[in-house]
Scaffold this active site. Structure first.
Site, mmCIF file in Angstrom:
data_model
loop_
_atom_site.group_PDB
_atom_site.id
_atom_site.type_symbol
_atom_site.label_atom_id
_atom_site.label_comp_id
_atom_site.label_asym_id
_atom_site.label_seq_id
_atom_site.Cartn_x
_atom_site.Cartn_y
_atom_site.Cartn_z
ATOM 1 N N ASP A 332 0.831 -1.211 0.000
ATOM 2 C CA ASP A 332 0.000 0.000 0.000
ATOM 3 C C ASP A 332 0.857 1.249 0.000
ATOM 4 O O ASP A 332 0.576 2.205 -0.702
ATOM 5 C CB ASP A 332 -0.945 -0.011 1.213
ATOM 6 C CG ASP A 332 -0.202 -0.134 2.549
ATOM 7 O OD1 ASP A 332 0.903 -0.682 2.567
ATOM 8 O OD2 ASP A 332 -0.757 0.321 3.568
ATOM 9 N N ARG A 336 4.874 4.386 6.408
ATOM 10 C CA ARG A 336 4.357 4.317 7.770
ATOM 11 C C ARG A 336 4.342 2.860 8.257
ATOM 12 O O ARG A 336 4.848 1.965 7.561
ATOM 13 C CB ARG A 336 2.961 4.949 7.832
ATOM 14 C CG ARG A 336 1.908 4.160 7.106
ATOM 15 C CD ARG A 336 0.551 4.828 7.232
ATOM 16 N NE ARG A 336 -0.441 4.102 6.497
ATOM 17 C CZ ARG A 336 -1.408 4.667 5.770
ATOM 18 N NH1 ARG A 336 -1.473 5.980 5.653
ATOM 19 N NH2 ARG A 336 -2.287 3.920 5.155
ATOM 20 N N ASP A 337 3.748 2.630 9.412
ATOM 21 C CA ASP A 337 3.794 1.274 9.956
ATOM 22 C C ASP A 337 2.735 0.384 9.296
ATOM 23 O O ASP A 337 1.857 -0.138 9.965
ATOM 24 C CB ASP A 337 3.642 1.300 11.485
ATOM 25 C CG ASP A 337 2.422 2.091 11.925
ATOM 26 O OD1 ASP A 337 1.785 2.733 11.072
ATOM 27 O OD2 ASP A 337 2.091 2.058 13.127
ATOM 28 N N GLU A 338 2.844 0.265 7.964
ATOM 29 C CA GLU A 338 2.014 -0.674 7.197
ATOM 30 C C GLU A 338 2.934 -1.380 6.195
ATOM 31 O O GLU A 338 3.426 -2.441 6.454
ATOM 32 C CB GLU A 338 0.860 0.052 6.502
ATOM 33 C CG GLU A 338 -0.112 0.654 7.499
ATOM 34 C CD GLU A 338 -1.565 0.621 7.043
ATOM 35 O OE1 GLU A 338 -2.009 -0.372 6.464
ATOM 36 O OE2 GLU A 338 -2.245 1.638 7.311
ATOM 37 N N ASP A 345 -5.630 -2.812 -2.761
ATOM 38 C CA ASP A 345 -4.768 -1.884 -3.498
ATOM 39 C C ASP A 345 -4.158 -2.581 -4.717
ATOM 40 O O ASP A 345 -4.053 -2.008 -5.801
ATOM 41 C CB ASP A 345 -3.648 -1.355 -2.595
ATOM 42 C CG ASP A 345 -4.156 -0.771 -1.284
ATOM 43 O OD1 ASP A 345 -5.077 -1.354 -0.691
ATOM 44 O OD2 ASP A 345 -3.626 0.257 -0.840
ATOM 45 N N TRP A 406 -11.327 -6.316 -1.805
ATOM 46 C CA TRP A 406 -10.003 -6.730 -1.322
ATOM 47 C C TRP A 406 -9.829 -8.215 -1.676
ATOM 48 O O TRP A 406 -8.956 -8.570 -2.477
ATOM 49 C CB TRP A 406 -9.874 -6.428 0.179
ATOM 50 C CG TRP A 406 -9.339 -5.039 0.414
ATOM 51 C CD1 TRP A 406 -8.100 -4.717 0.893
ATOM 52 C CD2 TRP A 406 -10.003 -3.777 0.149
ATOM 53 N NE1 TRP A 406 -7.958 -3.344 0.942
ATOM 54 C CE2 TRP A 406 -9.096 -2.748 0.494
ATOM 55 C CE3 TRP A 406 -11.251 -3.418 -0.353
ATOM 56 C CZ2 TRP A 406 -9.418 -1.398 0.357
ATOM 57 C CZ3 TRP A 406 -11.566 -2.066 -0.484
ATOM 58 C CH2 TRP A 406 -10.665 -1.084 -0.141
ATOM 59 N N GLU A 614 -2.327 9.004 -1.185
ATOM 60 C CA GLU A 614 -3.379 8.101 -0.711
ATOM 61 C C GLU A 614 -4.752 8.788 -0.770
ATOM 62 O O GLU A 614 -5.746 8.174 -1.140
ATOM 63 C CB GLU A 614 -3.060 7.714 0.741
ATOM 64 C CG GLU A 614 -4.097 6.849 1.408
ATOM 65 C CD GLU A 614 -3.677 6.458 2.824
ATOM 66 O OE1 GLU A 614 -2.935 7.216 3.464
ATOM 67 O OE2 GLU A 614 -4.095 5.380 3.277
ATOM 68 N N HIS A 635 0.897 6.227 -2.214
ATOM 69 C CA HIS A 635 -0.007 5.079 -2.360
ATOM 70 C C HIS A 635 -0.290 4.947 -3.853
ATOM 71 O O HIS A 635 -0.733 5.910 -4.472
ATOM 72 C CB HIS A 635 -1.328 5.399 -1.652
ATOM 73 C CG HIS A 635 -1.550 4.649 -0.391
ATOM 74 N ND1 HIS A 635 -0.724 4.754 0.692
ATOM 75 C CD2 HIS A 635 -2.543 3.781 -0.020
ATOM 76 C CE1 HIS A 635 -1.198 3.990 1.678
ATOM 77 N NE2 HIS A 635 -2.289 3.380 1.263
HETATM 78 C C1 BGC Z 1 -4.050 0.874 3.806
HETATM 79 C C2 BGC Z 1 -4.843 0.792 2.541
HETATM 80 C C3 BGC Z 1 -5.686 -0.438 2.680
HETATM 81 C C4 BGC Z 1 -6.642 -0.139 3.782
HETATM 82 C C5 BGC Z 1 -7.752 -1.067 3.986
HETATM 83 C C6 BGC Z 1 -5.018 1.127 4.900
HETATM 84 O O1 BGC Z 1 -4.485 1.373 6.122
HETATM 85 O O2 BGC Z 1 -3.028 1.800 3.728
HETATM 86 O O3 BGC Z 1 -4.279 1.144 1.393
HETATM 87 O O4 BGC Z 1 -6.232 -0.943 1.543
HETATM 88 O O5 BGC Z 1 -5.994 0.152 4.979
HETATM 89 O O6 BGC Z 1 -8.820 -0.324 4.002
#
Ligand code: BGC
Length: 735
Positions: A332, A336-338, A345, A406, A614, A635
């Protein structure tokens, strides 16, 4: 895996799993004809032989669903060998042992292990093996801390020599697989374009481009002096803005030794354009800093130039969004912390991605991880590899596993790859996974399997601008989205089954029933009962309406009433321009594309974006920022518009019955406001070029088709059948 049969997993055996070890083995050899190093690790590894790095794969062995799939790499090290050799392998925590996600969803901290073998074949035919075992030793690395989200600390001072005994671990090998994906490499190198001084005199380097990677630098240091680089995507009020990085620490620190030295992170990466230099000894000279972009090595396949400089910048931003988020897994965001493989995505962007680069191997590997992580019920996790609900065997419906758009990635991505590359084996590998997903939805809606009623957490039209106050989800009904996506997935499944010779009668019927139920529940008098731009985009693009022209006219009206502005989020945006241009509203589609006022693609360009944001309103027109809890400036999702540029504006499209561009359609759609467009797309059968230029009421088209592609070319109201190995230049009045 045979090559690693004799090798044993080795680790430090130390209780402190934070230690980052370097495993070492000395060995002699002579007259070597061939010497492959076969290697993998739990954690990231970097191997060097006699002080030289082995291979250029960084962050090896890559990111997969480690419990079931761990890639093994093979390097030819023959030419690097001497009589006396030292092989050193450093391990970092990487995706395997770093904390990932938030709220300790994947806490990390597992012990790091190495598995390797060198097969030495001498010129006289004799063979020997050096394998990981008790004969290795380990010592501490200069990398004293490294995590995916939390940056890296290195200690460059010379450490006292250490030779600790390794611990042999009884760990499984059943998950070993050959390298499937593309390797991740260091790619573009960028130098600072300027130095900026913040309000408190902070020294900030501006590399001019938001990217994923790290900074390498040269420094003359003094023993024990610590320098730090802090990374951020944007400046706010003149200072580095890091609030949007949430709980991740964008820092690379080094404790220096005396003298000249080169610094560079080894097992982590950042998403950044700006770098603050802290505690630098002496003056900061920009030429001593290089930003290095890191991403999966893919062949570039698509180029695009238009007569509209801002659109060209948008296209560059989209490409950088892809580079930044194709780091072995489609992620994504990179900062950040992802940084996770969010399935939604990935499906939004895949068609655009496949025009820009050859993404066949990249996605095929990720889809294999999706298959591996798919729940036994057929539900698809929200992220792949599934590091968020990995501990549970069942989907966490309150989290977003098994959520419309998703989970549908399994069907959409498989089909997009099939159309782009014509790979039937891949479709065959995917079929079971696609069918389980569709069957999962049927079972979840057993009382009436022709409608998908969104229960549990769905992400809806994520970040749609028609969201009610305080919500991340646009206002399109979640169950409408779910039923539309379901129809699309069933339709893809039936088409795939048909190609593979499966009995698909039940799914064809199911599709018919879903369309009927959709109309009954959501449509009145041919129009949506609760109209939204996303609702119409989905219903039109997936063919769910009886009178699609009336619906497209209604959509056009909605867009115009909204001041020629979109309101769509992640789910509707990929289809919005298609839904308009497919029904004669191509001028309006172009108006949305070229809209510069907020919200629009070019709004962000006007605000100096160098990647895709994003949020449409990541930086609002008044300069204020969106909530830092969810505000990435990198994003790729909205970069999906590039699919429309290639397939409609340049008109280069695959033909379903002849996938992989054995046959193609080239039907460019010019617009004088763009001036000109020149697109080349390297299909698996050679490059197709589609160019047009508008001047003085005349359009000059230029289309070139390679020998191995048979195309139908449509331009200026005229069509050419069976064009191959030919260039057509044609002039026609502008509409
Ligand atoms: C991510 C998105 C992801 C979403 C789910 C977010 O925190 O960055 O891109 O698809 O969560 O809704």
């Amino acid at each position: 895996m045979q090559a690693l049969d004799q090798a044993k997993w080795i680790g430090t055996g130390h209780l402190d799993t934070a230690i980052l070890p370097v495993f070492e083995r000395e060995f002699d050899c002579v007259n070597i004809q061939k010497a492959p190093l076969v290697i993998t690790s739990l954690g990231m590894y970097e191997a060097s032989l006699n002080g030289k790095r082995v291979g250029k794969f960084i962050f090896a062995p890559g990111w997969t669903s480690y419990a079931t799939r761990l890639q093994v790499q093979r390097y030819n090290i023959t030419s690097m060998l001497k009589e006396r050799n030292t092989l050193e392998v450093s391990l970092g925590r990487g995706w395997y042992a770093s904390r990932l996600g938030w709220k300790d969803r994947h806490p990390g901290g597992q012990p790091l292990l190495l598995l390797a073998a060198i097969h030495l074949k001498q010129k006289d035919g004799r063979e020997a093996q050096i394998v990981t075992d008790e004969a290795w030793s380990w010592h501490r690395a200069p990398v004293v801390f490294s995590e995916i989200y939390d940056g890296e600390i290195q200690d460059m001072r010379h450490l006292p020599p250490e030779h600790n005994a390794v611990s042999v671990e009884f760990h499984a090998k059943h998950m070993l697989i050959e390298q499937e994906g593309e390797i991740v490499c260091e790619q573009e190198m960028l130098h600072p374009q300027s130095i900026h001084y913040g309000p408190s005199g902070e020294i900030i380097l501006d590399f001019g481009q938001n990217l994923t990677g790290y900074v390498a630098c040269r420094v003359y240091g003094h023993d024990g002096h610590q320098v730090t680089l802090r990374h951020a995507e944007i400046l706010h009020q003149g200072s580095l803005y890091t609030e949007n990085l949430r709980n991740s620490r964008p820092e690379f620190s080094c404790i220096l030794r005396e003298g000249r030295q080169q610094l560079k992170p080894r097992f982590t990466f950042f998403g950044f354009r700006f770098v603050q230099v802290l505690n630098w000894p002496g003056e900061v000279h920009p030429e001593n800093f290089t930003a290095i972009a890191v991403y999966s090595l893919m062949e570039r396949t698509g180029t695009l130039h238009s007569g509209h400089p801002k659109l060209n910048r948008l296209f560059e931003n989209i490409l950088w969004g892809q580079r930044s988020n194709f780091l072995d897994v489609p992620t994504d965001c990179p900062q950040r912390d992802e940084r996770l493989g969010w399935t939604g995505d990935a499906q939004v962007f895949i068609r655009a991605a496949s025009y820009h680069y050859n993404v066949k191997r990249f996605y095929a590997k990720w889809l294999a991880d999706l298959r591996a992580d798919q729940f036994s019920s057929g539900a698809v996790p929200a992220v792949v590899p599934n590091v968020l609900t990995w501990a549970s065997r069942e989907p966490d419906r309150n989290f977003g596993d098994a959520c419309a758009a998703w989970g549908d990635a399994v069907c959409i991505c498989s089909w997009a790859l099939y159309l782009a590359y014509g790979n039937k084996e891949l479709l065959a590998r995917q079929y079971g996974s696609m069918r389980s997903w569709v069957d999962y939805i049927r079972n979840e809606n057993a009382e009436d399997d022709s409608l998908w009623v969104a229960r549990g957490k769905h992400f809806g039209d994520w970040l749609g601008l028609d969201a009610p106050a305080g919500s991340y989800k646009g206002s399109t009904d979640e169950s409408l989205i779910a039923t539309a996506m379901y129809a699309n997935s069933v339709s893809i499944l039936a088409k795939a089954g048909n190609i593979l010779g499966k009995d698909i009668a039940a799914y064809e019927k199911l599709h018919g029933r879903i369309v009927q139920s959709f109309q009954k529940k959501y449509v009145r008098g041919g129009l949506l009962k609760a109209p939204t731009q996303t609702g119409y985009a989905l219903a039109l693009h997936f063919g769910l309406l009886e009178n699609s022209q009336a619906a497209a006219d209604a959509l056009a009206e909605m867009v115009l009433e909204n001041g020629t502005r979109l309101t769509t989020g992640f789910v509707g945006t990929p289809y919005l321009l298609h839904a308009l241009s497919d029904h004669g509203h191509w001028e309006l589609a172009y108006s949305l594309l070229l809209q510069e006022a907020f919200p629009s693609w070019l709004y962000a360009v006007n605000r100096g974006a160098t990647t895709v944001w994003e949020h449409w309103d990541g930086i609002r027109p008044d300069g204020s920022l969106w909530d830092p809890r969810m505000n990435s400036f990198n994003h790729y999702a909205y970069g999906c518009v590039s699919d429309w540029l290639f397939s409609v504006a340049a008109g280069i499209r695959p033909v379903e019955a002849y996938p992989g561009y054995r046959k193609a359609i080239v039907a460019p759609l010019p617009d004088a406001r763009l001036g000109s467009l020149d697109v080349e797309y390297k299909t698996p059968h050679g490059p197709i070029r589609s160019a047009w230029a508008c001047k003085g009421g005349v359009v000059r088209y230029q289309v070139a088709i390679p020998q191995d592609v048979e195309a139908m070319v449509v331009m200026g109201g005229k069509s050419w059948e069976g064009v191959s190995g030919e260039e057509i230049v044609f002039e026609a009045p502008y509409r």
